[in-house]
Motif scaffolding. Structure first.
Motif: not given
Length: 321
Positions: A81-86
């Motif tokens: 599972v990939l999650r993130g924010m810029s």
């Protein structure tokens, strides 16, 4: 390779992956800041991403429960599972001393454009496209506030030796949250990606004009894009200034860092140096952990540092030295 990938080994690997807090994190930051007297105008970008395994140990519906057939690629739904924010911050900062007391107050008012991303990758799939992570991204806007306090104690008590300084800073104290993409919500994720407020405190002393010692620590446990993994860093360091002239200086730095929220993380070694020449300031720094994680595949085994990083800064002073 059936001789190597036996059922006990497959089960052992899946169980290891399923340990709470397992995963990988990466963060990248950069920015441009312009200081004009007591004001600073800035545009900064901070990007965070995490990859966490979700191992499938469910053998329901198999002809023979627990058989190797249940764990085969065709039947197993283990995922990454990939999650993130810029987060792009645009804002203005202001700071000043209060009534010549040695107490300095600072404030940032900023707007954050947060672009969140999510992707669930089935490990057994051969046609995975990681760029789907950015294709499903969603952008939203939130205001945010940073506050800071710095006390130069010698300004208040001139007889104090070693010029002690004490500081406290709060980032994103209003805890802004940003909308997650629809694909994340459908996969059971929360509807928003939070940037929880963070607090940090530090102390510095200067036994001599050319030698400084500092330490700081997070006052909060900070969430990360990897489930069940939090960070709370404590750092200590020292700086020696070679030449130590207003127009020429070479600062040499070394330190240690520890994640207090992860007892098994071990120490991280930090180091760096700079060049301050008239109007130009350059700084380079690096860090690497003492501990490493063994990574074993069918063909080989190797060790990867638990964490590592690098940073660089270039500044130009328009007035003075």
């Amino acid at each position: 390779n059936a001789a190597v990938c036996t059922e006990p080994r497959v089960r052992d690997a899946l169980n290891r992956l399923n340990n709470a807090g397992n995963g990988a994190l990466v963060d990248i930051g950069g920015g441009l800041d312009l200081k004009i007297k007591r004001f600073t105008v800035f545009v900064n970008n901070l990007s965070y991403a995490g990859a966490a395994p979700r191992a499938d140990l469910n053998t329901a519906g198999c002809a023979v429960a627990g058989s190797a057939t249940c764990l085969s690629a065709a039947n197993n739904n283990s995922r990454i599972v990939l999650r993130g924010m810029s987060a792009t911050e645009i804002g203005v900062g202001y700071g000043r001393e209060v009534l010549e007391t040695g107490l300095n107050l600072g404030l940032n008012l900023k707007g954050i454009v947060g672009k969140t991303g999510f992707q669930s990758i089935r490990v057994a799939d051969e046609d995975v496209k990681v760029d789907d992570f950015s294709k499903s991204a969603r952008s939203s806007f939130q205001p945010a506030v940073d506050v800071g306090l710095l006390w130069d104690m010698r300004e208040t008590f001139p007889s104090l030796p070693a010029r002690p300084r004490l500081a406290v800073v709060g980032r994103n104290v209003n805890s802004p949250s940003f909308k997650n993409p629809d694909v994340a919500v459908l996969a059971g994720e929360r509807s928003e990606f939070p940037l929880h407020g963070q607090g940090r405190a530090g102390l510095a002393i200067s036994p001599f004009k050319f030698w400084h010692l500092a330490m700081d620590v997070d006052l909060t446990n900070n969430l990360t894009p990897v489930d069940s993994f939090t960070s709370r860093y404590m750092s200590v360091g020292t700086e020696l200034n070679v030449f130590n002239r207003p127009w020429l200086n070479i600062p040499l730095r070394a330190g240690l860092q520890k994640n207090l929220a992860d007892t098994g993380s071990g120490l991280t070694y930090t180091g760096g140096f700079g060049l301050n020449f008239v109007h130009i300031l350059v700084d380079l720094a690096g860090m690497v952990s003492a501990k490493s994680t063994p990574v074993q595949s069918e063909g080989k085994s190797e060790k990867v540092p638990n964490n590592f990083g690098a940073a660089a800064r270039v500044a130009f002073l328009f007035g003075g030295v």
